[in-house]
Structures are given as C-alpha cells and as structure tokens.
Write an enzyme that holds these catalytic residues in place. Structure first.
Site, PDB file in Angstrom:
ATOM      1  N   GLN A 207       0.901  -1.248   0.045  1.00  0.00           N
ATOM      2  CA  GLN A 207       0.034  -0.016   0.053  1.00  0.00           C
ATOM      3  C   GLN A 207       0.846   1.159   0.070  1.00  0.00           C
ATOM      4  O   GLN A 207       0.856   2.273  -0.899  1.00  0.00           O
ATOM      5  CB  GLN A 207      -0.871   0.203   1.195  1.00  0.00           C
ATOM      6  CG  GLN A 207      -2.158  -0.999   1.248  1.00  0.00           C
ATOM      7  CD  GLN A 207      -3.012  -0.502  -0.010  1.00  0.00           C
ATOM      8  OE1 GLN A 207      -2.946  -0.843  -0.813  1.00  0.00           O
ATOM      9  NE2 GLN A 207      -4.040   0.351   0.471  1.00  0.00           N
TER      10      GLN A 207
ATOM     11  N   LYS B  46      -4.523   2.553  11.847  1.00  0.00           N
ATOM     12  CA  LYS B  46      -4.927   3.826  11.210  1.00  0.00           C
ATOM     13  C   LYS B  46      -5.046   3.150   9.590  1.00  0.00           C
ATOM     14  O   LYS B  46      -4.388   2.308   9.385  1.00  0.00           O
ATOM     15  CB  LYS B  46      -3.945   4.938  11.351  1.00  0.00           C
ATOM     16  CG  LYS B  46      -3.894   5.511  12.830  1.00  0.00           C
ATOM     17  CD  LYS B  46      -2.996   6.792  12.812  1.00  0.00           C
ATOM     18  CE  LYS B  46      -2.766   7.275  14.119  1.00  0.00           C
ATOM     19  NZ  LYS B  46      -1.699   8.410  14.025  1.00  0.00           N
TER      20      LYS B  46
ATOM     21  N   GLU C  10      -3.870   5.690   1.437  1.00  0.00           N
ATOM     22  CA  GLU C  10      -3.606   7.071   0.772  1.00  0.00           C
ATOM     23  C   GLU C  10      -2.482   7.790   1.136  1.00  0.00           C
ATOM     24  O   GLU C  10      -1.796   8.497   0.170  1.00  0.00           O
ATOM     25  CB  GLU C  10      -4.663   8.115   0.750  1.00  0.00           C
ATOM     26  CG  GLU C  10      -6.021   7.227   0.393  1.00  0.00           C
ATOM     27  CD  GLU C  10      -7.344   7.824   0.525  1.00  0.00           C
ATOM     28  OE1 GLU C  10      -7.730   8.627  -0.530  1.00  0.00           O
ATOM     29  OE2 GLU C  10      -7.912   7.792   1.439  1.00  0.00           O
TER      30      GLU C  10
HETATM   31 MO1  MOS Z   1     -10.460   7.162  -1.486  1.00  0.00          MO
HETATM   32  S1  MOS Z   1      -9.702   8.676  -3.023  1.00  0.00           S
HETATM   33  O1  MOS Z   1     -11.126   8.387  -0.656  1.00  0.00           O
HETATM   34  O2  MOS Z   1     -10.983   6.049  -2.502  1.00  0.00           O
END
Ligand code: MOS
Length: 715
Positions: free
Chosen positions: A615, A678, A682
């Site tokens: 990730q 967490k 992203e």
């Molecule tokens: Mo993510 S861009 O909030 O799927």
C-alpha cells in the site's frame, strides 16, 4: 494463541486472483444475460438537437436503444444529492437534452452480444447545438466562488488564524509562488462494470464494481422507488478504485434502466475511453503558497489560496489547502478554497484527495524556503514542527513524525548530501536528492460486523465492506483470528454483499480502522460467549470444538455495531511520514529517472507487513506518476480529453520505478481504533511528488512548480 497482527500473511484471496477464479463485476455469468454499451457525447457543452437511433436499432442482435426520448420516469430526481452522503453525485441518466461535459452518456444500446452493443452505440447519430466550453483555470480567480463546506469531511472552505496579512508583510523573509498540478483520471485496471438483474418489478440484484455497496443500494433504491431490502448489491472483488468507484455514477443506473427495458439481465462494462469524464477525476489545482519567516527559519505566516474546478451541475472540492492548515506551526495562517465552474464531469475523490496535490505545493515551497534561508530541508521542518493541530486547536492523538524524519534520513543517507544544486554528477547524469513530509487524516466511522463460531471450530466473520485490492480480506482475517483467539486458517472473512452487516464506503483510508473495529468488537463478543461456556465448568482446557459440543448449538454468533471515533472530537487524528527521493537527470535531454525512494511512515499498528508495504509503495509510485507523468490533456477548444486511453494517459510501469524502500516506525494509536491501527491506503502518495520535484531542483538548479515535470520543462 500467537499474535497474528502485523504478520506478513499472504493475501487470503491471492490464489483466487492469480488463478483467475476471483469473480469481478464484469465476470458474473447470469443466464439469459444481455450487454449494454454507452453512446457518449462528442461535445462538452450544449444541447442535443436530434438523436437518430434507426441505424443502431438495425444492428443484428440489438434489443433496445435508450435515449432521452424514452422519457424514463424515476422515483427521485437524479440531479438532487443528499448532503449527508458525501459520495453522492449528480448523474446523467437520459432525463433531458443537456450536454454538460464531453463523454457524457447520452444513449444506451442493449444487445445479445457485447460487440453488437458497442457497434449499435457507435451507430447512434447525434446533432448538437454546441456552446464553447470552458475547461481551464485561466482567469479563474475572477470567475471563482468559495464553497461553504469542502471535501468529504465537510471542512470549511476557508480558514484563518492570527493576522496573516500583517504577519506576512512584516516578515523578514517572504515568499509567494504559484504551484499547479494537472487533471488526473483514476484509471484502475478494472473498468467500471455493472450487472443488473431484476427479479420481478420491485426486486433488484446488482453486481457492481463499487467502493461503497451500501451507498449504491441507497441511491439505486431511491431512484427506482424500491425498498432498501429489495435491492441487493454484490461486489466481492474490486480491481482498483482509487476513489473513482466511491459514488454511484450514471452507468450503474443506466444499466438498471436497460435491464428494466429489455426485461433481462444486462451487463455494462465501461469502455476505457468513456471513463475520462463520467466517473470522476482529480481536478487540476493552482495553489498560491505564501510564506513569511524569520531569518532562522521560523514561520510567522503561512497561506494557501487554491483554485480548482467543479462541474457546472454539482460541487466537489479538491481540498488542497488541508496540509497548509495543520502540518506546520504558524501563528498566522490563511487558506482559501476557490471553485471554478467548468464544462467537465464532476471531479471526485482521487487517492489522497486534497493531500496529494496539497503536499506537492506546500512541500516544494518548504524546500524553496530552506534554500532561501540556507537551512537543511529536514531541519526547517523540525524548526516548524507543530506540537498540536493549530487549525482545529486540538492535541494530536499520536504523532511520531520526528522519528520518521530521523529514520528516513538515516536509511536514505541524507547526511551525505551536499545541498548545492548541480553538485552531484555521474558523467552526463545530474543527481539530486530531495525530501518532503507525508500526511493524511486517520478516520473511523460507524460500521457493523457479525462473527460466528461453528461446531467444527471454524469461524465465519461477515461485514459488508469492500476490498479494492489493498488487502481488506486479509487484515480482517487477521483481526478476527487475533480477537477470537484461533488460528488464521480457521477464519473465513466475507465482504462485498449488502446482506452482510452494514459498513461505509471504502474511502478516505478508513476501512482498516472502521470495518476493523466492528470486526474486532464482534469477535471479542464472540470470544466472551465462548469463555462463558468454558466457565460453566467441566474440563478447563477444553478445545473450541468441545465447548461448542457443550453448548449443544450448531453455532454461536455475536454482532457488533461500532460508532464513529469519539476521540476525534477532542484530538486530531492523522498519519504522518517522511519521504526521500533520488533522481537522475540526463544533462542534455532533461530525461528524469527516479532512481530510489525511501518512505518512512507512522500510521499506527501495522496489521500486515506485506500488504502494508504494498500500500505504501503503491502510493509512492503514484507520487512518481503525479510528479513526472500523469495528466489529462484537455483540448481547450473542444473541451475533450485527447489522451483518453492507457496508451497515451501515462502511468508508471516497472522501468519507471527505481528502488522503493518502505519502512514504518513502531506505533500504536488506540485513539483511532482498538487495534491501534490507522488507514494506510492514501498516505503514500502524499509528499512523494514533492520529494521528487525537490530532488530535481537539487540535481538541475531548476525549480519546476508545475506537474507533470517533463523533460521540456528542464531544457
Ligand atoms: Mo479514496 S480517494 O477516498 O477512495
């Protein structure tokens, strides 16, 4: 029982995927299936004057061609969205003749085969009354407005603390520059796909590639006037989403309409070129960063005035000002989000919405300030380290960011850096090192899950949810095994069906903490039921099977519904990280190669070392893409994206990616989830593009404030 949290367990769904047995939405084979294809608009703004479906209807195998002329009535207005559902978008489903963006769906052809449907969709002949579209931010400031609420969290459209202007004017060192990032289209490997199956006039099953099956269910039920319980959405696998599959877009609803019309199941798999408009994008951004500082590097004023696009018919804000609000200590701070209405499909959530472009601008600006002051870039960040969230005026739940800088610098070898631009060279290759900070909110919202112990000792755990490919199946299996106290191989975790307990959209990096907490609580409750069986007496070392036999029941079940994170009211919850990059630039041609990157993250308890590494790495690689490659090229006259295919819309492939070194600090944040975890989906993309841009400056002495940084900009 051995603690399996954090173990680098192979993906539990990995074997199914690599052997082609995982059923993606377009793979469902339903008896009597038919196929739908979209006709999309060639213009970006105007009206349909006439639409001729005669040739399309004559294609062999065609069953129906739907247009606005069919006047298909809906139970709700598709141009209205529920403000409480941040992933709900205004959609275009053949209700009128308006064209509001290029590639807007304007007809649907349904046929016995996919090929016939595509041929018919292409044979639809349309005459338009065309208006000149606007798709740029040029002179945008004058046309812009400030939204009241911005982004999925509904943060205010602007923020102010102290006296920003006075502090900026008074600062001994001042900087103001404009940074721009390009339009992006998510482009997951799996295109958007829907299969709609009506069972009578009021019952519907939808197989939809979706990041939010419950949102899908709600939207479709409302538009078709169906009871929620009569709509079932199924999505066990998603081949990448990146935010683009969060909302219920037009094609999903059009597929349901088509199935109603032909009275047979319909499959609609979007063609790649049609995905550059109707299913979201990341808006380009134009960010004016202002900094005032003392000569020793302390920020006295920090501001970000951001201009982005929304569509003419809906509102979405790419919240690029987010990091400027909270990442550094600055007593005087001002941020403004401005929106320009453009003739584009509504922008939407795209991996690290706001933070990805926002950290590019802020972190390049910090590098510029570091050079201006002659202070090391890491040192400058430590000088301005925020001990609390000065925007929300709250303490952090957890912030081991100093550790990230220290470990990152050490792993990368930062101490050996000569700060002078163009000081490192290998024959005709300029070498540069740059760094930046990563940051992303740590969210947790309400969710539910169910856990069942069977007589044979196996455990079944269900929660609606979605796995976008990031490893949700696997980490939920680990959380469940750990909480019940059984081996991983005893646990089967299921998701992707609205018949399972409800969970929210898989967006905002919230699934690990959100769905994970519900799974954890359900499994703890199950374990307690088992322990109370044990306490009834008998052999104290009884196996699970013996306990179940003692219960005399075929299974024991526990359910949990967990709330949004209550601690987020009194604490500011974020993940952090530090990224370092080495670029190599051809001195004559300006060609850029990212030779290596180091990313060190603080994101709470890491649930699976293998999927976590992927990730983080995937995010960092998207940073390479943001920095060097990715851009929707709009024709400003036509308002169309001309590179609407994966041959010309550039994303990194293996040769574009050097060595990626990923690490994380020992961390646990019990304020975010009971596992201490967490989300990590992203944060990897945040800061990475800035680290690369800063490395390019170090290599070449050229400061490029516009992505993608292409060779022509260096010559
Ligand atoms: Mo993510 S861009 O909030 O799927």
């Amino acid at each position: 029982m051995a603690n399996v949290i954090g173990e680098p367990l192979d993906r539990v769904d990995g074997h199914l995927k690599v052997t082609g047995q995982a059923t993606y939405s377009g793979d469902w084979n339903i008896p009597n299936i038919t196929y739908a294809a979209l006709t999309v608009s060639r213009i970006a703004s105007g009206n349909i004057v006439s639409i001729d479906t005669r040739a399309a209807s004559q294609v062999s195998g065609v069953l129906a061609v739907l247009t606005y002329k069919d006047k298909i009535k809906l139970a709700a207005d598709p141009s209205k969205v529920n403000p409480k559902e941040p992933a709900e978008r205004v959609i275009q489903i053949l209700q009128d003749t308006r064209v509001m963006y290029a590639y807007q769906p304007i007809a649907v052809a349904v046929a016995e085969t996919y090929e016939a449907a595509c041929e018919a969709a292409d044979a639809v002949s349309v005459r338009y009354a065309e208006k000149k579209p606007s798709v740029t931010l040029v002179n945008g400031m004058a046309r812009s407005y400030i939204p009241e609420k911005a982004g999925g969290a509904g943060d205010p459209g602007q923020s102010h603390r102290g006296d920003f202007k006075a502090a900026l004017d008074a600062a001994p060192v001042r900087m103001q520059e404009i940074y721009t990032t390009a339009f992006h289209t998510h482009s997951p490997m799996e295109p958007h796909a829907t299969v709609a199956v009506w069972d009578g006039p009021d019952k519907l099953t939808l197989y939809d590639s979706s990041q939010g099956i419950f949102g899908d269910r709600k939207r479709v039920a409302s538009l078709f006037g169906l009871q929620l319980d009569n709509v079932r959405v199924i999505c066990p696998y998603v081949g990448g989403g990146f935010g683009s599959k969060g909302p219920t877009w037009s094609h999903t609803v059009l597929c349901v309409m088509a199935a109603q019309r032909v009275n047979r199941p319909v499959k609609l798999v979007m063609q790649r070129p049609h995905m550059f408009g109707p299913v979201g994008c990341r808006s380009e951004t134009q960010q004016t960063i202002s900094m005032g500082a003392s000569n020793d590097g302390k920020l006295s004023a920090l501001g970000n005035d951001t201009l982005t696009h929304t569509s003419t018919f809906d509102e979405f804000t790419e919240t690029a000002t987010g990091p400027t609000r909270m990442l550094y200590s600055s007593p005087n701070n001002s941020t403004v989000q401005r929106l320009v209405r453009s003739d584009i499909g509504t922008p939407s959530y795209t991996r690290a919405p706001g933070e990805a472009p926002g950290t590019f601008a802020l972190e390049v600006a910090m590098d510029e300030l570091a050079y201006k002051l002659g202070i090391d870039p890491v040192e400058l960040r430590l000088i301005n380290y925020a001990e609390r969230d000065e925007d929300k005026n709250l303490p952090w739940s957890d912030k081991p960011l100093r550790e990230c800088y220290r470990i990152g610098a050490e792993r990368f070898g930062w101490a050996k850096r000569n700060p002078a631009p163009r000081s490192m060279r290998d024959r005709n290759t300029l070498i540069g090192w740059g760094m930046a900070t990563s940051v992303y909110p740590a969210r947790r919202s309400p969710a539910s899950a169910r856990a069942r112990m069977n007589a044979d000792g196996t455990v079944h755990v269900d929660a609606g949810s979605q796995d976008l490919g990031g490893g949700t199946y696997t980490i939920m299996t680990q959380i469940a095994a750990d909480a019940v106290g059984v081996p991983v191989k005893s646990v089967t975790f299921r998701l992707g069906d609205t018949r399972y307990p409800e969970t929210p959209v898989s967006g905002g990096s919230q699934t690990a903490a959100t769905c994970g907490t519900a799974v954890y609580e359900a499994c703890i409750a199950l374990r307690e039921k088992l322990l109370s069986l044990a306490s009834l007496g008998g052999n104290q070392t009884a196996t699970v099977q013996e306990l179940m036999a003692r219960s005399g029941q075929p299974f024991i079940e526990a359910q949990a519904s967990t709330e949004a994170n209550a601690d987020a009211k009194t604490m500011s919850c974020y993940s952090f990280g530090a990224q370092f990059a080495e670029v190599r630039v051809d001195v004559d041609l300006g060609q850029i190669r990212v030779a290596r990157m180091t990313g060190v993250f603080a994101a709470g308890t890491i649930l699976n070392a293998k999927t976590a590494r992927s990730q983080f790495m995937g995010g960092m690689i998207w940073g390479i893409s943001l920095a060097l490659l990715e851009k929707d090229a709009y024709d400003p006259q036509l308002g169309r994206i001309v590179n609407n295919n994966l041959a010309e819309y550039l994303v990194p492939t293996n040769p574009d990616v050097g060595t990626i070194d990923v690490a994380w600090v020992q961390d646990e944040d019990l304020h975010v989830s009971p596992m201490g975890a967490k989300g990590i989906g992203e944060i990897g993309i945040t800061g990475s593009a800035a680290a690369i841009a800063n490395a390019i400056y170090h290599a070449t002495g050229k400061r490029i404030r516009e992505t993608p940084i292409t060779p022509d900009k260096l010559l």
